[in-house]
Design an enzyme around this catalytic site. Structure first.
Site, PDB file in Angstrom:
ATOM      1  N   GLU A 155      59.517  54.905  78.261  1.00 48.74           N
ATOM      2  CA  GLU A 155      60.014  55.572  77.033  1.00 48.74           C
ATOM      3  C   GLU A 155      61.336  54.838  76.731  1.00 48.74           C
ATOM      4  O   GLU A 155      62.305  54.917  77.100  1.00 48.74           O
ATOM      5  CB  GLU A 155      60.272  57.028  77.361  1.00 48.74           C
ATOM      6  CG  GLU A 155      59.175  57.922  78.056  1.00 48.74           C
ATOM      7  CD  GLU A 155      58.206  58.352  77.071  1.00 48.74           C
ATOM      8  OE1 GLU A 155      58.283  58.232  75.954  1.00 48.74           O
ATOM      9  OE2 GLU A 155      57.079  58.784  77.554  1.00 48.74           O
ATOM     10  N   GLU A 210      68.550  48.208  67.897  1.00 50.35           N
ATOM     11  CA  GLU A 210      69.063  49.568  68.045  1.00 50.35           C
ATOM     12  C   GLU A 210      70.639  49.704  68.604  1.00 50.35           C
ATOM     13  O   GLU A 210      71.008  49.239  69.570  1.00 50.35           O
ATOM     14  CB  GLU A 210      68.458  50.269  69.332  1.00 50.35           C
ATOM     15  CG  GLU A 210      68.467  51.738  69.754  1.00 50.35           C
ATOM     16  CD  GLU A 210      67.875  52.034  70.829  1.00 50.35           C
ATOM     17  OE1 GLU A 210      67.973  51.365  71.928  1.00 50.35           O
ATOM     18  OE2 GLU A 210      67.214  53.177  70.894  1.00 50.35           O
TER      19      GLU A 210
HETATM   20  P1  NAD Z   1      69.851  52.338  80.358  1.00 49.70           P
HETATM   21  O1  NAD Z   1      68.475  51.504  80.236  1.00 49.70           O
HETATM   22  O2  NAD Z   1      71.072  51.737  80.505  1.00 49.70           O
HETATM   23  O3  NAD Z   1      69.775  53.343  81.645  1.00 49.70           O
HETATM   24  C1  NAD Z   1      68.949  54.407  81.715  1.00 49.70           C
HETATM   25  C2  NAD Z   1      68.725  54.796  83.301  1.00 49.70           C
HETATM   26  O4  NAD Z   1      68.079  53.392  84.057  1.00 49.70           O
HETATM   27  C3  NAD Z   1      69.904  55.428  83.813  1.00 49.70           C
HETATM   28  O5  NAD Z   1      69.843  56.156  84.735  1.00 49.70           O
HETATM   29  C4  NAD Z   1      70.565  53.818  84.495  1.00 49.70           C
HETATM   30  O6  NAD Z   1      71.439  54.523  85.481  1.00 49.70           O
HETATM   31  C5  NAD Z   1      69.215  53.349  85.119  1.00 49.70           C
HETATM   32  N1  NAD Z   1      69.307  51.965  85.596  1.00 49.70           N
HETATM   33  C6  NAD Z   1      70.168  50.956  85.120  1.00 49.70           C
HETATM   34  N2  NAD Z   1      69.662  49.875  85.509  1.00 49.70           N
HETATM   35  C7  NAD Z   1      68.661  50.265  86.220  1.00 49.70           C
HETATM   36  C8  NAD Z   1      68.011  49.182  87.290  1.00 49.70           C
HETATM   37  N3  NAD Z   1      68.243  47.904  87.302  1.00 49.70           N
HETATM   38  N4  NAD Z   1      66.722  49.785  87.945  1.00 49.70           N
HETATM   39  C9  NAD Z   1      66.699  51.258  87.892  1.00 49.70           C
HETATM   40  N5  NAD Z   1      67.367  51.893  87.026  1.00 49.70           N
HETATM   41  C10 NAD Z   1      68.463  51.464  86.352  1.00 49.70           C
HETATM   42  O7  NAD Z   1      69.690  53.309  79.108  1.00 49.70           O
HETATM   43  P2  NAD Z   1      71.033  54.332  78.505  1.00 49.70           P
HETATM   44  O8  NAD Z   1      72.235  53.638  78.047  1.00 49.70           O
HETATM   45  O9  NAD Z   1      71.208  55.248  79.645  1.00 49.70           O
HETATM   46  O10 NAD Z   1      70.257  54.990  77.379  1.00 49.70           O
HETATM   47  C11 NAD Z   1      69.799  54.558  75.976  1.00 49.70           C
HETATM   48  C12 NAD Z   1      68.424  54.113  75.814  1.00 49.70           C
HETATM   49  O11 NAD Z   1      67.616  55.069  76.214  1.00 49.70           O
HETATM   50  C13 NAD Z   1      68.479  53.834  74.589  1.00 49.70           C
HETATM   51  O12 NAD Z   1      67.631  52.470  74.293  1.00 49.70           O
HETATM   52  C14 NAD Z   1      67.604  54.717  73.998  1.00 49.70           C
HETATM   53  O13 NAD Z   1      66.802  54.677  73.127  1.00 49.70           O
HETATM   54  C15 NAD Z   1      66.669  55.170  75.197  1.00 49.70           C
HETATM   55  N6  NAD Z   1      65.844  56.578  75.069  1.00 49.70           N
HETATM   56  C16 NAD Z   1      64.758  56.486  74.953  1.00 49.70           C
HETATM   57  C17 NAD Z   1      64.032  57.809  74.886  1.00 49.70           C
HETATM   58  C18 NAD Z   1      62.724  57.892  74.806  1.00 49.70           C
HETATM   59  O14 NAD Z   1      61.873  58.995  75.135  1.00 49.70           O
HETATM   60  N7  NAD Z   1      61.845  56.979  74.297  1.00 49.70           N
HETATM   61  C19 NAD Z   1      64.791  58.866  75.140  1.00 49.70           C
HETATM   62  C20 NAD Z   1      66.360  58.658  75.178  1.00 49.70           C
HETATM   63  C21 NAD Z   1      66.738  57.652  75.426  1.00 49.70           C
END
Ligand code: NAD
Length: 488
Positions: A257, A392
């Protein structure tokens, strides 16, 4: 008025929750959480490292044996009990949500209700999961499917709406008979931990829900763990690629997602003032930090000026500030680094002339100067190929572009690599149906911004991901059919 201090008394004992045990001594380091409203430290958050991920996956594996054999009505009742506890603790949970990421109380106070709806909706599936009888030929046989859980599911979520994210993912995963290791973001770990505690209180056997806050290293350790049977990831595309690379080693299934660059398409026949008000949510809701926020506005040239005028006038009056104040609609962005990142996009757009800055584009000072507040920002005449229109930004920045024909609107709407949502504004049902089919998006909303419904599938196409949450598709995300063929 100065920002009200964060309600730090709400913070649950920090530490990871594995089985029924809370442990503050972890190997993944410590994150110093900061309240985005005033930039002050609230708590040191112990992060899960390899050892804790290993312990959590083992706990989930052990619990799986009993959990997958637990009757659907029992799983249903446990989810309903959890929903009841979330309802009972709604004030505490919404307070935690505000503290974690600065989400204004007005929004945060709705989130427990949304979470409860997701829990109850999915509870209703727990006692209906079965399988189907399959016709066979040319050999006569009895053939049927069994819908089975994957096993241990790693659920990795971002920081922007943890209460709802946890409910959206946990509820279908558990209803389907999986056990879960939930890894919330280090930026917003408290609500998830509290929900883990409430799950134990509701009667879920220890190990069915494990909560291990962590950063990138902890997340990667979880994905690489051989005991994980599926990953469900919500977050950004950069992280998704790393997760897919790790998952490829074991051909591990991954649900994604991801982010979006959803467009509000305002046709010439729309109720323009209403459409502009709805488009405003793209920057106001969660300060633009929502995956499905409509952060592009495509307006027909006949209504373009009125859309811009209405947007600018309304955004200038948006109650922005203290997240604890019930009148506040728009709060801070999540962190100092998010502030810098968002303002850097604004600066680049101004330098390169990618659009005309209509309002905003600045960080707020005065009483709000210690927090991470950015004025709602609108760029007009945005070049569809520019960073403003393509990337984004995950902050309160709206990109407005005019179009002349329906074909052009569709081409512009579909002209990014994303495909999460599209918002149509029209009074002509034929336009609504036609354009709904033509846009590349997982969800289309016409004349409204309803949020993510528990009963409807939500997810992306293209680089917005391929998972679905909500509805039957959301439960199927956590099930796979086994086929049984018996010769007769
Ligand atoms: P992110 O990708 O930086 O982090 C998301 C999660 O992944 C966090 O828990 C982080 O600690 C973890 N993570 C980071 N590196 C990782 C790795 N190498 N392996 C496994 N896990 C890892 O995103 P963010 O800044 O926390 O959130 C923002 C993003 O989330 C935006 O792009 C937003 O659009 C998206 N988002 C999507 C939805 C949806 O339902 N489509 C909902 C909410 C947010």
């Amino acid at each position: 008025m100065p920002v009200t201090a964060a309600p730090t008394e709400l913070i649950p004992d920090t530490g990871v929750l594995i089985g029924a045990t809370r442990t503050a001594s972890t190997t993944g380091g410590v994150h110093h959480h900061v309240y985005p409203g005033d930039g002050r430290a609230t708590a040191a958050v112990p992060l899960g490292g390899e050892a804790e991920m290993d312990a959590a996956v083992r706990a989930a594996g052990t619990a799986l044996v009993g959990w997958r054999a637990t009757a659907g009505n029992v799983r249903r009742d446990l989810l309903l009990h959890l929903a009841e506890l979330v309802e009972r603790h709604a004030t505490e949970l919404s307070g935690l949500q505000t503290l974690e990421n600065g989400c204004p109380r007005q929004f945060a106070s709705v989130m427990p209700t949304v979470a409860v709806d997701h829990l109850r909706y999915n509870a209703g599936w727990a006692d209906k999961i079965g399988g189907a009888v399959v016709p066979t030929w040319p050999v006569r046989a009895v053939d049927y499917t069994l819908d089975e859980p994957y096993g241990v599911v790693a659920v990795i979520i971002p920081w922007n709406g943890p209460l709802v994210s946890v409910a959206q993912m946990l509820a279908p995963a558990l209803a389907a008979g999986n056990t879960v290791v939930l890894k919330p973001s280090e930026l917003a770990p408290f609500t998830a931990l509290r929900l883990g505690e409430l799950a134990l209180e509701a009667g879920f056997p220890p190990g069915v829900v494990n909560v291990v806050p962590g950063g990138a290293a902890g997340g990667a350790a979880l994905v690489r763990h051989p005991g994980v049977d599926k990953v469900h990831f919500t977050g950004g595309g950069v992280t998704a690629r790393k997760i897919l690379a790790d998952a490829a080693e074991r051909l591990l299934p991954v649900g994604l997602e991801l982010g979006g660059k959803s467009a509000h398409i305002i046709f010439g026949d729309a109720d323009v003032r209403m459409a502009a008000r709805l488009a405003m949510t793209g920057v106001v809701a969660l300060s633009g930090q929502g995956c499905a926020n409509g952060t592009r506005v495509l307006a027909h040239s006949s209504v373009y000026d009125e859309v811009l005028r209405t947007l600018a006038a309304r955004l200038a009056r948006v109650p922005l500030g203290d997240p604890a104040d019930e009148r506040t609609l728009m709060g801070p962005v999540v962190s100092e680094s998010a502030c810098h990142r968002i303002l850097a996009v604004v600066e680049r757009a101004r330098d390169q002339g990618d659009g005309r800055l209509v309002t905003g584009g600045v960080r707020l000072g005065g009483d709000l100067g210690d927090g991470y507040f950015i004025a709602p920002t609108v760029f007009a005449e945005v070049d569809p190929a520019s960073e403003l229109a393509q990337e984004e930004i995950f902050g309160p920045v709206l990109a407005v572009t005019a179009f002349d024909t329906e074909e052009e609107a569709i081409r512009l709407a579909n002209g990014t690599r994303y495909g999460l949502g599209a918002y149509l504004h029209t009074t002509d049902l034929r336009t609504a149906h036609r354009v709904s089919r033509a846009v590349a998006a997982g969800s289309v909303w016409v004349n409204g911004v309803p949020g993510v419904l528990p009963s409807a599938p939500f997810g992306g196409v293209r680089q917005s991901g391929w998972g679905r949450i909500g509805g039957e598709a959301g439960v199927r995300e956590f099930l796979r059919p086994k086929n049984v063929w018996i010769a007769t």
